[in-house]
Write a protein that holds these residues in place. Structure first.
Motif, PDB file in Angstrom:
ATOM      1  N   PRO A  12      65.646  68.359  44.324  1.00 30.51           N
ATOM      2  CA  PRO A  12      64.228  68.686  44.180  1.00 30.51           C
ATOM      3  C   PRO A  12      63.808  68.708  42.711  1.00 30.51           C
ATOM      4  O   PRO A  12      64.615  69.024  41.834  1.00 30.51           O
ATOM      5  CB  PRO A  12      64.114  70.098  44.769  1.00 30.51           C
ATOM      6  CG  PRO A  12      65.449  70.509  45.210  1.00 30.51           C
ATOM      7  CD  PRO A  12      66.415  69.446  44.945  1.00 30.51           C
ATOM      8  N   LEU A  13      62.569  68.361  42.450  1.00 28.91           N
ATOM      9  CA  LEU A  13      62.043  68.399  41.087  1.00 28.91           C
ATOM     10  C   LEU A  13      61.088  69.575  40.960  1.00 28.91           C
ATOM     11  O   LEU A  13      60.393  69.933  41.902  1.00 28.91           O
ATOM     12  CB  LEU A  13      61.294  67.094  40.792  1.00 28.91           C
ATOM     13  CG  LEU A  13      62.153  65.832  40.756  1.00 28.91           C
ATOM     14  CD1 LEU A  13      61.273  64.603  40.604  1.00 28.91           C
ATOM     15  CD2 LEU A  13      63.162  65.899  39.626  1.00 28.91           C
ATOM     16  N   LYS A  14      61.060  70.177  39.769  1.00 29.37           N
ATOM     17  CA  LYS A  14      60.113  71.259  39.520  1.00 29.37           C
ATOM     18  C   LYS A  14      58.699  70.717  39.420  1.00 29.37           C
ATOM     19  O   LYS A  14      58.495  69.594  38.963  1.00 29.37           O
ATOM     20  CB  LYS A  14      60.462  71.942  38.198  1.00 29.37           C
ATOM     21  CG  LYS A  14      61.690  72.804  38.267  1.00 29.37           C
ATOM     22  CD  LYS A  14      61.759  73.720  37.063  1.00 29.37           C
ATOM     23  CE  LYS A  14      63.042  74.519  37.116  1.00 29.37           C
ATOM     24  NZ  LYS A  14      63.170  75.441  35.992  1.00 29.37           N
ATOM     25  N   SER A  15      57.735  71.547  39.783  1.00 33.07           N
ATOM     26  CA  SER A  15      56.335  71.127  39.663  1.00 33.07           C
ATOM     27  C   SER A  15      56.040  70.720  38.233  1.00 33.07           C
ATOM     28  O   SER A  15      55.288  69.775  37.961  1.00 33.07           O
ATOM     29  CB  SER A  15      55.404  72.261  40.057  1.00 33.07           C
ATOM     30  OG  SER A  15      55.728  72.723  41.339  1.00 33.07           O
ATOM     31  N   MET A 336      48.352  70.082  55.430  1.00 32.70           N
ATOM     32  CA  MET A 336      49.725  69.718  55.083  1.00 32.70           C
ATOM     33  C   MET A 336      49.795  68.456  54.218  1.00 32.70           C
ATOM     34  O   MET A 336      50.791  68.235  53.550  1.00 32.70           O
ATOM     35  CB  MET A 336      50.568  69.546  56.333  1.00 32.70           C
ATOM     36  CG  MET A 336      50.057  68.509  57.281  1.00 32.70           C
ATOM     37  SD  MET A 336      51.208  68.370  58.669  1.00 32.70           S
ATOM     38  CE  MET A 336      50.309  67.266  59.735  1.00 32.70           C
ATOM     39  N   ARG A 340      53.237  68.914  48.218  1.00 28.88           N
ATOM     40  CA  ARG A 340      54.117  67.943  47.590  1.00 28.88           C
ATOM     41  C   ARG A 340      55.554  68.247  47.991  1.00 28.88           C
ATOM     42  O   ARG A 340      55.945  69.396  48.105  1.00 28.88           O
ATOM     43  CB  ARG A 340      53.948  67.974  46.083  1.00 28.88           C
ATOM     44  CG  ARG A 340      52.761  67.095  45.679  1.00 28.88           C
ATOM     45  CD  ARG A 340      52.620  66.967  44.200  1.00 28.88           C
ATOM     46  NE  ARG A 340      52.131  68.207  43.629  1.00 28.88           N
ATOM     47  CZ  ARG A 340      52.393  68.594  42.383  1.00 28.88           C
ATOM     48  NH1 ARG A 340      53.137  67.821  41.609  1.00 28.88           N
ATOM     49  NH2 ARG A 340      51.924  69.727  41.921  1.00 28.88           N
ATOM     50  N   GLY A 341      56.317  67.186  48.216  1.00 30.97           N
ATOM     51  CA  GLY A 341      57.706  67.354  48.681  1.00 30.97           C
ATOM     52  C   GLY A 341      58.637  67.646  47.517  1.00 30.97           C
ATOM     53  O   GLY A 341      58.213  67.852  46.382  1.00 30.97           O
ATOM     54  N   ASP A 342      59.927  67.619  47.823  1.00 29.77           N
ATOM     55  CA  ASP A 342      60.951  67.955  46.841  1.00 29.77           C
ATOM     56  C   ASP A 342      60.884  67.074  45.600  1.00 29.77           C
ATOM     57  O   ASP A 342      61.234  67.490  44.511  1.00 29.77           O
ATOM     58  CB  ASP A 342      62.337  67.782  47.463  1.00 29.77           C
ATOM     59  CG  ASP A 342      62.661  68.924  48.402  1.00 29.77           C
ATOM     60  OD1 ASP A 342      61.989  69.963  48.306  1.00 29.77           O
ATOM     61  OD2 ASP A 342      63.579  68.766  49.213  1.00 29.77           O
ATOM     62  N   ARG A 343      60.480  65.823  45.772  1.00 27.42           N
ATOM     63  CA  ARG A 343      60.466  64.889  44.654  1.00 27.42           C
ATOM     64  C   ARG A 343      59.040  64.655  44.169  1.00 27.42           C
ATOM     65  O   ARG A 343      58.743  63.619  43.581  1.00 27.42           O
ATOM     66  CB  ARG A 343      61.119  63.567  45.045  1.00 27.42           C
ATOM     67  CG  ARG A 343      62.534  63.731  45.569  1.00 27.42           C
ATOM     68  CD  ARG A 343      63.512  63.989  44.474  1.00 27.42           C
ATOM     69  NE  ARG A 343      63.711  62.781  43.677  1.00 27.42           N
ATOM     70  CZ  ARG A 343      64.577  62.706  42.676  1.00 27.42           C
ATOM     71  NH1 ARG A 343      65.307  63.760  42.338  1.00 27.42           N
ATOM     72  NH2 ARG A 343      64.706  61.585  42.001  1.00 27.42           N
ATOM     73  N   LEU A 344      58.148  65.568  44.472  1.00 26.07           N
ATOM     74  CA  LEU A 344      56.770  65.571  43.989  1.00 26.07           C
ATOM     75  C   LEU A 344      55.851  64.552  44.653  1.00 26.07           C
ATOM     76  O   LEU A 344      54.686  64.445  44.291  1.00 26.07           O
ATOM     77  CB  LEU A 344      56.731  65.393  42.463  1.00 26.07           C
ATOM     78  CG  LEU A 344      57.407  66.542  41.686  1.00 26.07           C
ATOM     79  CD1 LEU A 344      57.644  66.136  40.239  1.00 26.07           C
ATOM     80  CD2 LEU A 344      56.539  67.785  41.723  1.00 26.07           C
TER      81      LEU A 344
END
Lengths: 607, 607
Positions: A12-15, A336, A340-344
């Motif tokens: 996952p990437l941070k916001s 929904m 944003r998902g794990d990879r933004l």
């Protein structure tokens, strides 16, 4: 599950890492132009195919038609450059139409594009699959499966995130650009050096007997399908590195220039070399053979074409989620689509697009001919609306509006003409559009209506007063008399002033029921036990009936009612299948009751 | 949904109505014999096909082979009659083997039969579909789809309940019996009256050059596939009207008599009429043409054959759920196979069988040839085990055991021989069996192990002591500051001594966070608010971290910890998609934590 997900889509990437994921112009061109550029693989052919229904002599008309297509391209490009600068938050036709022509027009534009991106994916992926099966005949007949696999791969790539898909897509896109440049250059050099003589059936300007305006219009409307995909960049402005609008507009200009050059070049070479469409071989492939001969370069061209068609689907994957995000922010689509998902990436948009296009592939069994007219109407309606919207915008802003909106007026005029032409000549192919759109609009408004009503209901008055209850009635669901109940009963006694254990007897066997009652009395002497009977083997119905009764009494005394449903939590997840999922069903059914709180007490199995 | 279900499967039945749903012998024969009877459509053919690989002269050997098959049939029938009387609760080979040969043998028998019933359904339904497509050539190539539709129809019929499916199945089964009786009678009369001369290639007893034991054994093992389905009645004893065992044994005898008569009759007529298998036409169909001529009766025969093949699948649907029930009661399969559905059938067993056989149909693309050997090994292993089990049983019971077990010894000997023959000659077809079985056994033991451990953990000690907590910490999850929170906070204050509101901030936008904090302070001044930050846009992870921290503190003070997750309950079910399902995910993830109770507070939207 978790590990598989990590392996497939990455950590996952941070916001806060969002900005690092933004695109340079070079990467953006790869990501967003494949749809537009790939259409030159069939654009010229579409025009010529209509013309040869009259005679091969009519092919020269493809040159003036190409000129009109170029006029349309220029006006669309200028117009979308303006849109990019005016609406740098993205959203393209949807935002422009909403703001200037009203919500209804905006939703028509937005809805058309949503459907259109699904069609883009289906059409380009199945053309790609056809190219693959003509290269590897053993795979023939498996196009639909191959198409679905490609959609899944592209979905995965997009779930991994923008930058990584751009890197991956650069190879096919730039290879295609290079080979087409080489094709046109070689073709023109051969013409200029006189290596290839003039082979066209008829020179430009000769009046071909039987030519009609209708035929020319149909040829033009078919050729204009090359312009689908031009709007994609305007939807994806937020993906660009700063300064966003400037970079996006620059990328659009580069793309339009390449597209225009390719389109004119190929149409001209086709005319000069006197190439007539054949059912087995595409026009582009014939040109390739005529220019390069049947050697290595020819195969590179074929391969690059197949690849760019396959990846053209990616344009839809970049644009659809942003559009869905915009519609969702305006409360016309479920919330929904804003997550944003794990990879933004906007994962829900990506997954919806994948599901929709796979459905289209299955319904149409990958037959592209039937999808293209539908696809054209779905793209020219937003074109027309967004350009009209821009005209209105300039008009409202006052001075110099005519100068600003010249390109928009021309673009709007041509787009409306194409819509009329499609409506007159292609109604048998495009009718589903006029069924899908009203349904989609209905759904948009229904959703909007719901969200507005929710917001109204939730608004707090100025004075908020918390209520104080006199006490709590707690009902604990008991299966057999086992250890699992101890914790739940302890908890119930801690929060409740009035604790009732409740057991549902499914067996007609009175013996077992008595056993449970007496065992319970021995083990938990101070807890009241109610035994409910179920004639239909459902445990939920009698529970709900009983809880309703208890909660009515509780409300009278100003008590709350809590239902505690113990659940087993096994050590391993697969073991869940070995236990009843009563708590989920009960939770769901009791949630329709007011003034009842459902608590889940988890009993953890250690072995 | 509910209405659709009612329309498809009918209104729910009370548990007390169970006895009314039981079967008479006449109905049971229709329900349980179609598998065995339908196999005569291919039994003789299987023998002759092996023999003619040598020469047409070798066909006479089908008569002595048929005699051995009949010996096997008689011994199996006697043996299963004994089993029915000894084990009237049903379960057949599984119960017999478990009790007399140990759990391991029982599970092998049970597992084989579970797989076998799926194969039965797949094989018979796809033969039925082939019969349909040969009648209606337009449907050719759609066998798999047709098969799946038939499976779904039979599933529905079974979900509606026993009695209704029996009524429905009587027509095809009794029509088939009638037409085959007529076929054999007419055939024999024509032989006796001399209308049809002796046309066999060779008379009985002639030694055909090149004949080998191996060939005869292979022919015999192929022919014995006609006996699959004989065990079905022993699994389904509980479905019979009382006296159950007597009625079931009677039905079995009737079925075996019909089956034996049909098998011998058809084999004899086939020999006398000198019929040689052809690839396009089945032997039964050739016999039909020879006996009836190419008239109406011939088509009735063809149609009745197609129908009985299609409904033969139903035998599996009657036997599989009962077997699954028995395995589940012994804790080798999930508990859910013990639940009876609305119409008193074991719905989960029915649905599992349907899913498994549809999967097999898709994997094998409805090719029956590849399924039949697998199917034979899967049925002769339980045959052999159950007969061995009966021998052991009689032996243990002492006097006269040899007399009782004579039939079992013969049956066991022949069954083991067939297993050896299959292993020697058909290994390339049956190897998957030896992979599936160990996996299945592993699963059975894993499940058993789990249930045993659970029971151990749940057993109450003699002394049960309820614990008293000092107080309750309650954490309420808050989205925005809206009306929805009032109810949850009220409830929290009623059960808790220490109430904390918790908000997760997804935005990097500090402004919004501050707004919520200050608005909350104004509206709910006496409630403490904790704001959590989420860097990865997941709201669950920070919540779990925070709750863990709070609950650790609470435990120290001898407090319980409750997490209240408010959820929106919209007026219409479809609107659920418009709201985050945070409560479900949070419920699931928090359930892995100990000492934390999750409560759902439902906020009902009125508009």
């Amino acid at each position: 599950m978790e590990n598989l997900k990590r392996w497939l889509i990455g950590k996952p990437l941070k916001s806060a890492e969002n900005d690092e994921q933004k695109l340079t112009k070079f990467a953006a061109l790869a990501l967003l132009s494949s749809d537009a550029l790939s259409s030159i693989a069939y654009g010229t052919e579409q025009i010529v195919l209509v013309l040869v229904t009259l005679s091969a002599a009519a092919i020269w008309y493809s040159l003036p038609i190409a000129a009109v297509v170029i006029v349309l391209l220029v006006s669309l490009t200028l117009s979308y450059r303006q849109i990019i600068h005016a609406y740098p938050q993205g959203g393209g036709a949807y935002v422009v139409s909403s703001e200037n022509l009203g919500k209804h027009a905006g939703l028509i534009a937005g809805g058309s594009l949503l459907v259109d991106y699904m069609l883009t994916v289906a059409v380009s992926v199945s053309s790609g699959a056809e190219a693959i099966t003509s290269a590897i005949p053993a795979l023939y007949g498996k196009q639909v499966i191959i198409s679905i696999v490609i959609v899944l791969l592209i979905t995965l790539l997009n779930l991994r995130g923008l930058r990584e898909s751009a890197t991956f897509l650069m190879v096919p896109v730039y290879t295609f650009i290079a080979i087409i440049v080489l094709l046109i250059a070689t073709g023109l050099i051969k013409i200029l050096t006189g290596t290839v003589p003039f082979q066209a059936t008829e020179t430009v300007g000769t009046v071909v007997p039987g030519i009609t305006i209708a035929l020319l219009l149909r040829a033009f409307s078919s050729g204009s399908s090359s312009l689908t995909g031009v709007e994609a960049i305007s939807n994806a402005v937020p993906f660009f590195k700063k300064p966003r609008a400037k970079n996006a507009a620059g990328t659009l200009t580069i793309m339009a220039t390449i597209l225009g050059f390719f389109f004119v070049g190929i149409t001209f070479i086709n005319y000069w070399y006197g190439i007539v469409p054949k059912s087995e071989v595409t026009v582009l492939s014939q040109i390739g053979e005529a220019v390069f001969g049947h050697g290595v370069m020819y195969y590179v061209l074929q391969f690059a074409t197949a690849l760019i068609l396959a990846v053209a689907a990616n344009t839809g994957f970049s644009a659809f989620p942003v559009l869905a995000y915009n519609l969702s922010k305006d409360k016309y689509m479920p919330h929904m689509y804003q997550n944003r998902g794990d990879r933004l990436g906007y994962s829900n948009g990506i997954l919806t697009l994948a599901a929709g296009s796979i459905l289209l592939l299955i319904i149409f069994q990958g037959s592209t001919e039937r999808l293209i007219p539908l696809y054209s109407i779905g793209v020219f309606i937003p074109f027309a609306l967004s350009q009209t919207g821009m005209v209105i915008k300039w008009y409202k802003e006052g001075k110099g509006w005519l100068k600003h909106s010249l390109a928009n007026i021309v673009g709007a005029f041509i787009s409306y003409s194409i819509i009329v032409i499609l409506f007159v000549y292609r109604l048998p192919d495009i009718w589903p559009f006029f069924i899908i759109m009203p349904i989609l609009l209905f759904i948009f408004y229904k959703i909007h209506d719901h969200y507005i009503k929710v917001a109204e209901q939730l608004r707090l008055e100025d004075e908020v007063k918390l209520h104080t209850y006199e006490g709590n009635t707690v009902i604990v669901l008991i299966g057999n008399v086992t250890k699992a109940n101890i914790g739940a009963l302890n908890y119930a006694r801690s929060i409740g002033d009035n604790v009732i254990a409740m057991h549902v007897s499914l067996d007609e066997d009175e013996q077992k029921e008595k056993e449970i009652a007496s065992e319970f009395k021995v083990k938990f002497p101070d807890v009241r036990l109610s035994i409910l009977h179920s004639a239909y083997r459902s445990i939920e119905t009698p529970i709900i009936r009983y809880v309703d009764m208890v909660s009515k009494e509780a409300l009278k005394r100003n008590f709350t009612t809590t239902v505690i449903v113990p659940q087993f939590v096994p050590r391993r997840r697969w073991q869940n299948i070995l236990h009843n999922q009563t708590n989920l069903r009960l939770n769901f059914r009791l949630s329709w009751r007011e003034h009842i709180i459902v608590s889940t007490y988890s009993y953890h199995l250690k072995k």
